[in-house]
Design a protein around this motif. Sequence first.
Motif, PDB file in Angstrom:
ATOM      1  N   MET A   1       1.354   6.755  -7.862  1.00  0.00           N
ATOM      2  CA  MET A   1       0.449   6.305  -6.804  1.00  0.00           C
ATOM      3  C   MET A   1      -0.876   5.782  -7.354  1.00  0.00           C
ATOM      4  O   MET A   1      -1.301   6.166  -8.440  1.00  0.00           O
ATOM      5  CB  MET A   1       0.151   7.454  -5.839  1.00  0.00           C
ATOM      6  CG  MET A   1       1.319   7.835  -4.956  1.00  0.00           C
ATOM      7  SD  MET A   1       0.912   9.180  -3.813  1.00  0.00           S
ATOM      8  CE  MET A   1      -0.262   8.380  -2.729  1.00  0.00           C
ATOM      9  N   VAL A   2      -1.508   4.935  -6.553  1.00  0.00           N
ATOM     10  CA  VAL A   2      -2.866   4.472  -6.845  1.00  0.00           C
ATOM     11  C   VAL A   2      -3.820   5.591  -6.421  1.00  0.00           C
ATOM     12  O   VAL A   2      -3.633   6.188  -5.357  1.00  0.00           O
ATOM     13  CB  VAL A   2      -3.171   3.175  -6.053  1.00  0.00           C
ATOM     14  CG1 VAL A   2      -4.604   2.739  -6.246  1.00  0.00           C
ATOM     15  CG2 VAL A   2      -2.203   2.074  -6.456  1.00  0.00           C
ATOM     16  N   PRO A   3      -4.846   5.902  -7.209  1.00  0.00           N
ATOM     17  CA  PRO A   3      -5.779   6.979  -6.842  1.00  0.00           C
ATOM     18  C   PRO A   3      -6.489   6.728  -5.506  1.00  0.00           C
ATOM     19  O   PRO A   3      -6.894   5.613  -5.200  1.00  0.00           O
ATOM     20  CB  PRO A   3      -6.792   6.977  -7.991  1.00  0.00           C
ATOM     21  CG  PRO A   3      -6.073   6.358  -9.127  1.00  0.00           C
ATOM     22  CD  PRO A   3      -5.141   5.340  -8.522  1.00  0.00           C
ATOM     23  N   LEU A   4      -6.605   7.798  -4.720  1.00  0.00           N
ATOM     24  CA  LEU A   4      -7.314   7.761  -3.441  1.00  0.00           C
ATOM     25  C   LEU A   4      -8.771   8.133  -3.713  1.00  0.00           C
ATOM     26  O   LEU A   4      -9.105   9.298  -3.824  1.00  0.00           O
ATOM     27  CB  LEU A   4      -6.702   8.764  -2.452  1.00  0.00           C
ATOM     28  CG  LEU A   4      -5.198   8.698  -2.224  1.00  0.00           C
ATOM     29  CD1 LEU A   4      -4.764   9.794  -1.259  1.00  0.00           C
ATOM     30  CD2 LEU A   4      -4.797   7.337  -1.712  1.00  0.00           C
ATOM     31  N   LEU A   5      -9.627   7.132  -3.839  1.00  0.00           N
ATOM     32  CA  LEU A   5     -11.005   7.388  -4.240  1.00  0.00           C
ATOM     33  C   LEU A   5     -12.012   7.304  -3.102  1.00  0.00           C
ATOM     34  O   LEU A   5     -12.931   8.108  -3.021  1.00  0.00           O
ATOM     35  CB  LEU A   5     -11.414   6.399  -5.343  1.00  0.00           C
ATOM     36  CG  LEU A   5     -10.555   6.416  -6.606  1.00  0.00           C
ATOM     37  CD1 LEU A   5     -10.996   5.319  -7.559  1.00  0.00           C
ATOM     38  CD2 LEU A   5     -10.612   7.778  -7.271  1.00  0.00           C
ATOM     39  N   TYR A   6     -11.852   6.317  -2.223  1.00  0.00           N
ATOM     40  CA  TYR A   6     -12.865   6.053  -1.205  1.00  0.00           C
ATOM     41  C   TYR A   6     -12.221   5.913   0.173  1.00  0.00           C
ATOM     42  O   TYR A   6     -11.551   4.919   0.437  1.00  0.00           O
ATOM     43  CB  TYR A   6     -13.616   4.751  -1.516  1.00  0.00           C
ATOM     44  CG  TYR A   6     -14.099   4.673  -2.938  1.00  0.00           C
ATOM     45  CD1 TYR A   6     -15.197   5.426  -3.356  1.00  0.00           C
ATOM     46  CD2 TYR A   6     -13.458   3.864  -3.863  1.00  0.00           C
ATOM     47  CE1 TYR A   6     -15.635   5.357  -4.671  1.00  0.00           C
ATOM     48  CE2 TYR A   6     -13.886   3.790  -5.172  1.00  0.00           C
ATOM     49  CZ  TYR A   6     -14.971   4.543  -5.574  1.00  0.00           C
ATOM     50  OH  TYR A   6     -15.402   4.476  -6.873  1.00  0.00           O
ATOM     51  N   PRO A   7     -12.430   6.879   1.055  1.00  0.00           N
ATOM     52  CA  PRO A   7     -11.897   6.733   2.409  1.00  0.00           C
ATOM     53  C   PRO A   7     -12.575   5.567   3.124  1.00  0.00           C
ATOM     54  O   PRO A   7     -13.800   5.444   3.073  1.00  0.00           O
ATOM     55  CB  PRO A   7     -12.222   8.066   3.078  1.00  0.00           C
ATOM     56  CG  PRO A   7     -13.170   8.777   2.187  1.00  0.00           C
ATOM     57  CD  PRO A   7     -13.169   8.111   0.855  1.00  0.00           C
ATOM     58  N   LEU A   8     -11.798   4.691   3.735  1.00  0.00           N
ATOM     59  CA  LEU A   8     -12.364   3.587   4.514  1.00  0.00           C
ATOM     60  C   LEU A   8     -12.570   4.110   5.929  1.00  0.00           C
ATOM     61  O   LEU A   8     -11.689   4.023   6.781  1.00  0.00           O
ATOM     62  CB  LEU A   8     -11.427   2.376   4.504  1.00  0.00           C
ATOM     63  CG  LEU A   8     -12.025   1.097   5.071  1.00  0.00           C
ATOM     64  CD1 LEU A   8     -13.154   0.591   4.176  1.00  0.00           C
ATOM     65  CD2 LEU A   8     -10.973   0.026   5.232  1.00  0.00           C
ATOM     66  N   GLU A   9     -13.737   4.691   6.147  1.00  0.00           N
ATOM     67  CA  GLU A   9     -14.016   5.387   7.400  1.00  0.00           C
ATOM     68  C   GLU A   9     -14.332   4.406   8.519  1.00  0.00           C
ATOM     69  O   GLU A   9     -15.145   3.502   8.359  1.00  0.00           O
ATOM     70  CB  GLU A   9     -15.160   6.375   7.205  1.00  0.00           C
ATOM     71  CG  GLU A   9     -14.799   7.463   6.214  1.00  0.00           C
ATOM     72  CD  GLU A   9     -15.886   8.502   6.039  1.00  0.00           C
ATOM     73  OE1 GLU A   9     -16.807   8.556   6.874  1.00  0.00           O
ATOM     74  OE2 GLU A   9     -15.802   9.262   5.065  1.00  0.00           O
ATOM     75  N   LYS A  10     -13.691   4.626   9.661  1.00  0.00           N
ATOM     76  CA  LYS A  10     -13.877   3.757  10.825  1.00  0.00           C
ATOM     77  C   LYS A  10     -15.323   3.732  11.279  1.00  0.00           C
ATOM     78  O   LYS A  10     -15.834   2.682  11.656  1.00  0.00           O
ATOM     79  CB  LYS A  10     -12.996   4.229  11.989  1.00  0.00           C
ATOM     80  CG  LYS A  10     -11.535   4.048  11.742  1.00  0.00           C
ATOM     81  CD  LYS A  10     -10.730   4.423  12.960  1.00  0.00           C
ATOM     82  CE  LYS A  10     -10.900   5.878  13.297  1.00  0.00           C
ATOM     83  NZ  LYS A  10     -10.029   6.336  14.369  1.00  0.00           N
ATOM     84  N   ALA A  11     -16.000   4.859  11.243  1.00  0.00           N
ATOM     85  CA  ALA A  11     -17.389   4.932  11.713  1.00  0.00           C
ATOM     86  C   ALA A  11     -18.284   3.984  10.924  1.00  0.00           C
ATOM     87  O   ALA A  11     -19.169   3.346  11.483  1.00  0.00           O
ATOM     88  CB  ALA A  11     -17.909   6.358  11.614  1.00  0.00           C
TER      89      ALA A  11
END
Length: 122
Positions: free
Chosen positions: A93-103
């Motif tokens: 998998m590609v690392p999960l680094l930055y959540p793309l937050e809706k807010a």
Amino acid sequence: MLSCVYYGHIDKEGAERLLEKHGKDGSFLLRDSQSVRGAFCLCVRKTPFVHTYRIEHTSLGWAVETINRAKPQWFPSLDELIECYRKHTPDHMVPLLYPLEKANLCVEDRSNPVAKLSYMEM
């Protein structure tokens, strides 16, 4: 965490546009799967692509579909799956680094009417 990155029923192209426009390598979001009812897709940006991993639910819990149907790692909740993979990313998998937050997108959209229109069309 889950409610911040869950975009619901957007299609693959919409998720890719969001990640390309507002994300960077390692940015991720969660959406409903279009092909498997009840499943989710974890979309992660790694230039030049957006990688998509299907997450399914069974009586064992939640798991990311694995390559070649290797034995998956099961989690009792989606939140736990995402948090674990943020800390220890599997090799496939590609690392999960930055959540793309809706807010954050909504705040940005209010300051730019054109961005708001392009976001709303998805």
